[in-house]
Motif scaffolding. Structure first.
Motif, short mmCIF file in Angstrom:
data_model
loop_
_atom_site.label_atom_id
_atom_site.label_comp_id
_atom_site.label_asym_id
_atom_site.label_seq_id
_atom_site.Cartn_x
_atom_site.Cartn_y
_atom_site.Cartn_z
N SER A 190 15.71 128.03 -36.53
CA SER A 190 14.37 128.20 -36.05
C SER A 190 13.37 127.11 -36.53
O SER A 190 13.78 126.34 -37.23
CB SER A 190 13.82 129.69 -36.79
OG SER A 190 13.61 129.36 -38.03
N PRO A 191 12.13 127.00 -36.06
CA PRO A 191 11.42 125.98 -36.37
C PRO A 191 11.18 125.97 -38.03
O PRO A 191 11.10 124.84 -38.60
CB PRO A 191 9.99 126.34 -35.55
CG PRO A 191 10.52 126.90 -34.48
CD PRO A 191 11.60 127.73 -34.82
N GLY A 192 10.97 127.18 -38.57
CA GLY A 192 10.72 127.49 -39.72
C GLY A 192 11.93 126.83 -40.73
O GLY A 192 11.91 126.08 -41.75
N GLU A 193 12.97 127.27 -40.15
CA GLU A 193 14.51 126.81 -41.00
C GLU A 193 14.51 125.29 -40.71
O GLU A 193 14.99 124.50 -41.73
CB GLU A 193 15.73 127.47 -40.41
CG GLU A 193 15.61 129.07 -40.71
CD GLU A 193 16.55 129.56 -39.96
OE1 GLU A 193 17.23 130.82 -40.13
OE2 GLU A 193 17.03 129.21 -38.68
N LEU A 194 14.24 124.68 -39.72
CA LEU A 194 14.22 123.33 -39.61
C LEU A 194 13.30 122.62 -40.39
O LEU A 194 13.87 121.55 -41.18
CB LEU A 194 14.07 122.74 -38.24
CG LEU A 194 14.06 121.52 -37.55
CD1 LEU A 194 15.43 120.94 -38.09
CD2 LEU A 194 13.83 120.99 -36.27
N GLU A 195 12.24 122.97 -40.50
CA GLU A 195 11.51 122.40 -41.60
C GLU A 195 11.81 122.57 -42.91
O GLU A 195 11.91 121.36 -43.81
CB GLU A 195 10.06 123.14 -41.26
CG GLU A 195 8.76 122.32 -42.51
CD GLU A 195 7.42 123.19 -42.38
OE1 GLU A 195 6.71 122.64 -43.26
OE2 GLU A 195 7.36 123.74 -41.33
N ALA A 196 12.31 123.66 -43.44
CA ALA A 196 13.08 123.86 -44.77
C ALA A 196 14.14 122.87 -44.93
O ALA A 196 14.24 122.39 -45.89
CB ALA A 196 13.31 125.30 -44.87
N ALA A 197 14.90 122.62 -43.87
CA ALA A 197 15.96 121.69 -44.17
C ALA A 197 15.59 120.32 -44.05
O ALA A 197 15.96 119.38 -44.99
CB ALA A 197 16.89 121.98 -42.74
N LEU A 198 14.64 119.70 -43.26
CA LEU A 198 13.85 118.72 -43.65
C LEU A 198 13.39 118.33 -44.96
O LEU A 198 13.58 117.32 -45.76
CB LEU A 198 12.74 118.48 -42.43
CG LEU A 198 13.38 118.18 -40.87
CD1 LEU A 198 12.29 118.43 -40.04
CD2 LEU A 198 14.01 116.83 -40.87
N ARG A 199 12.62 119.24 -45.56
CA ARG A 199 11.99 119.03 -46.79
C ARG A 199 13.08 119.15 -47.84
O ARG A 199 13.04 118.68 -48.98
CB ARG A 199 11.09 120.50 -47.14
CG ARG A 199 9.84 120.27 -46.29
CD ARG A 199 8.91 121.46 -46.58
NE ARG A 199 7.72 121.30 -45.67
CZ ARG A 199 6.52 120.34 -45.84
NH1 ARG A 199 6.50 119.61 -47.02
NH2 ARG A 199 5.51 120.29 -45.01
#
Length: 243
Positions: free
Chosen positions: A7-16
């Motif tokens: 999900s977009p939120g999961e992708l952001e978390a992975a980037l961070r």
């Protein structure tokens, strides 16, 4: 990566998470710079080599700008070039970085000549410029997301250097003040773009790898400095030698 897209939120978390693990604020050379453990000559070597990165950022952004498909995207990305090159002579980030090297006692003509750079610096920075020019627009934009983490390292660097080095002044470090607002603005845009356009597992894998690559570029630049000027102190032929 999972077999299903994040999900977009999961992708952001992975980037961070990549930044938390791999951003160069964790590098021993950065810690030494921040903690006041470097000599003036070692700080000079850092500023001299980092100049090449700063000077090539507009070229990197211009290669991407030429490929962006809409005026809206080009206007957004053009601001990055203006931030570094300035609107008039002696303005912008590159000019402010030269004031930093001036303040450290480096000859400006020598800095701009690039003659004293480490081979590792040249290789890393040129690799980044080529990456942005050759990869997809999505990967190129994702590679800029190290800016998500830059306000933290800027705050550490400025406070630590002012506290620990008597040859550093607020004027010397003036480069960093605008970056505290420019970097979050730029990273907010890039993050929103990546979250919207990285929809497939393949795209998301590419985005994550792009950020890992960029973290590696910045890390390897500090590796080169550490090897040449700290331990074992093996300065390559032709590279800057502190007085």
């Amino acid at each position: 990566m999972s077999v299903a897209p994040l999900s977009p939120g999961e992708l952001e978390a992975a980037l961070r998470a990549i930044g938390a693990e791999r951003y160069h604020n964790r590098h021993p050379f950065h810690r030494a710079l921040h903690d006041g453990k470097l000599t003036k000559g070692q700080v000079q070597a850092w500023a001299l080599n980092r100049y090449y990165y700063q000077a090539r950022i507009p070229a990197k952004d211009a290669t991407l700008l030429a490929r962006l498909p809409t005026a809206e995207l080009r206007r957004e990305w053009r601001r990055r070039i203006e931030d570094h090159d300035g609107d008039t002579p002696d303005t912008g980030g590159i000019a402010r970085w030269l004031r930093l090297t001036d303040g450290l006692g480096l000859n400006r003509e020598y800095v701009e000549s690039l003659q004293g750079l480490l081979p590792g610096t040249l290789f890393a920075v040129d690799a980044y410029v080529h990456f942005v020019g050759e990869k997809t627009i999505l990967e190129a934009i994702a590679s800029s997301l190290t800016e998500l983490f830059s306000p933290t390292i800027i705050s550490e660097r400025v406070s630590g250097m002012l506290r620990n080095y008597d040859f550093i002044t607020e004027e010397t470090l003036a480069y960093f003040t605008p970056r505290l607002t420019q970097a979050p603005r730029d990273s907010d845009f890039a993050l929103a773009y990546v979250k919207e356009h990285a929809r497939t597992v393949e795209q998301q894998t590419a985005v994550l790898n792009a950020l890992k690559f960029k973290c590696g570029v910045l890390w390897s630049m500090l590796d080169a400095l550490d090897y040449a000027y700290v331990t074992p102190g093996n300065i390559p032929p032709g590279a800057f030698r502190p007085a």
